[in-house]
Design an enzyme around this catalytic site. Structure first.
Site: not given
Ligand code: NI
Length: 165
Positions: A45, A50, A92-93, A134-135, A138
């Site tokens: 995701g 981000q 997380c990226l 999670h997304e 963000h």
């Protein structure tokens, strides 16, 4: 095009993102670039903030970078949560080399537009429910590490401080 992914503690990751007002060619290109970036980084995701775009846009594919068979583009997503809180490991990226257990609700009903402006609704559970929450966090400027206990978060921040020195 693979985009650079902002890293914690970049302040842009803490902003509340704006709704997408119109699905323009620029939005389509952004979504395609985000998907390419997510796959290239072995993610499931990625949210627009981000990559430095403060927009309510998410890409996800729980089948991962090898299969790439379930790409979902969520524009202006809304989620309704239900079920118990369950703990699962998250990464997380935007937070390199770190993962931790976070409590999330078991089920999420997701409503969003797709790239054609069509209304989509689906129910997520398990890893997909975690990913959706999670997304969407963000989009409100919240990282999974914001949901850790103060003790765990303190340990992480001290570790990152040491890396900088
Ligand atoms: Ni993330």
């Amino acid at each position: 095009m693979i985009l650079p992914v902002l890293q914690y503690p970049d302040p842009r990751l803490t902003l509340k993102a704006q709704a997408v007002s119109e699905i323009t060619p620029k939005i389509r290109t952004l979504a395609a670039d985000m998907a390419e970036t997510m796959y290239a980084r072995d993610g499931v995701g990625l949210a627009a903030p981000q990559v430095g775009e403060s927009l309510r846009l998410v890409v996800m594919d729980m089948t991962g970078p090898d299969e790439r068979s379930d790409l979902r583009v969520l524009i202006n997503p809304l989620i309704v949560l239900s079920g118990e809180e369950v703990e699962a490991e998250e990464g997380c990226l935007s937070v390199c080399d770190y993962s931790a257990k976070v409590a999330r609700r078991e089920f999420a009903r997701v409503e969003a537009l797709d790239l054609d402006g069509h209304h989509q609704v689906f129910d997520a559970q398990g890893r997909m429910a975690v990913c959706v929450q999670h997304e969407c966090d963000h989009l409100d400027g919240v990282l999974f590490i914001d949901r850790l206990s103060r003790l765990k978060r303190g340990m992480l921040d001290r570790r990152l401080q040491k890396k900088k020195i």
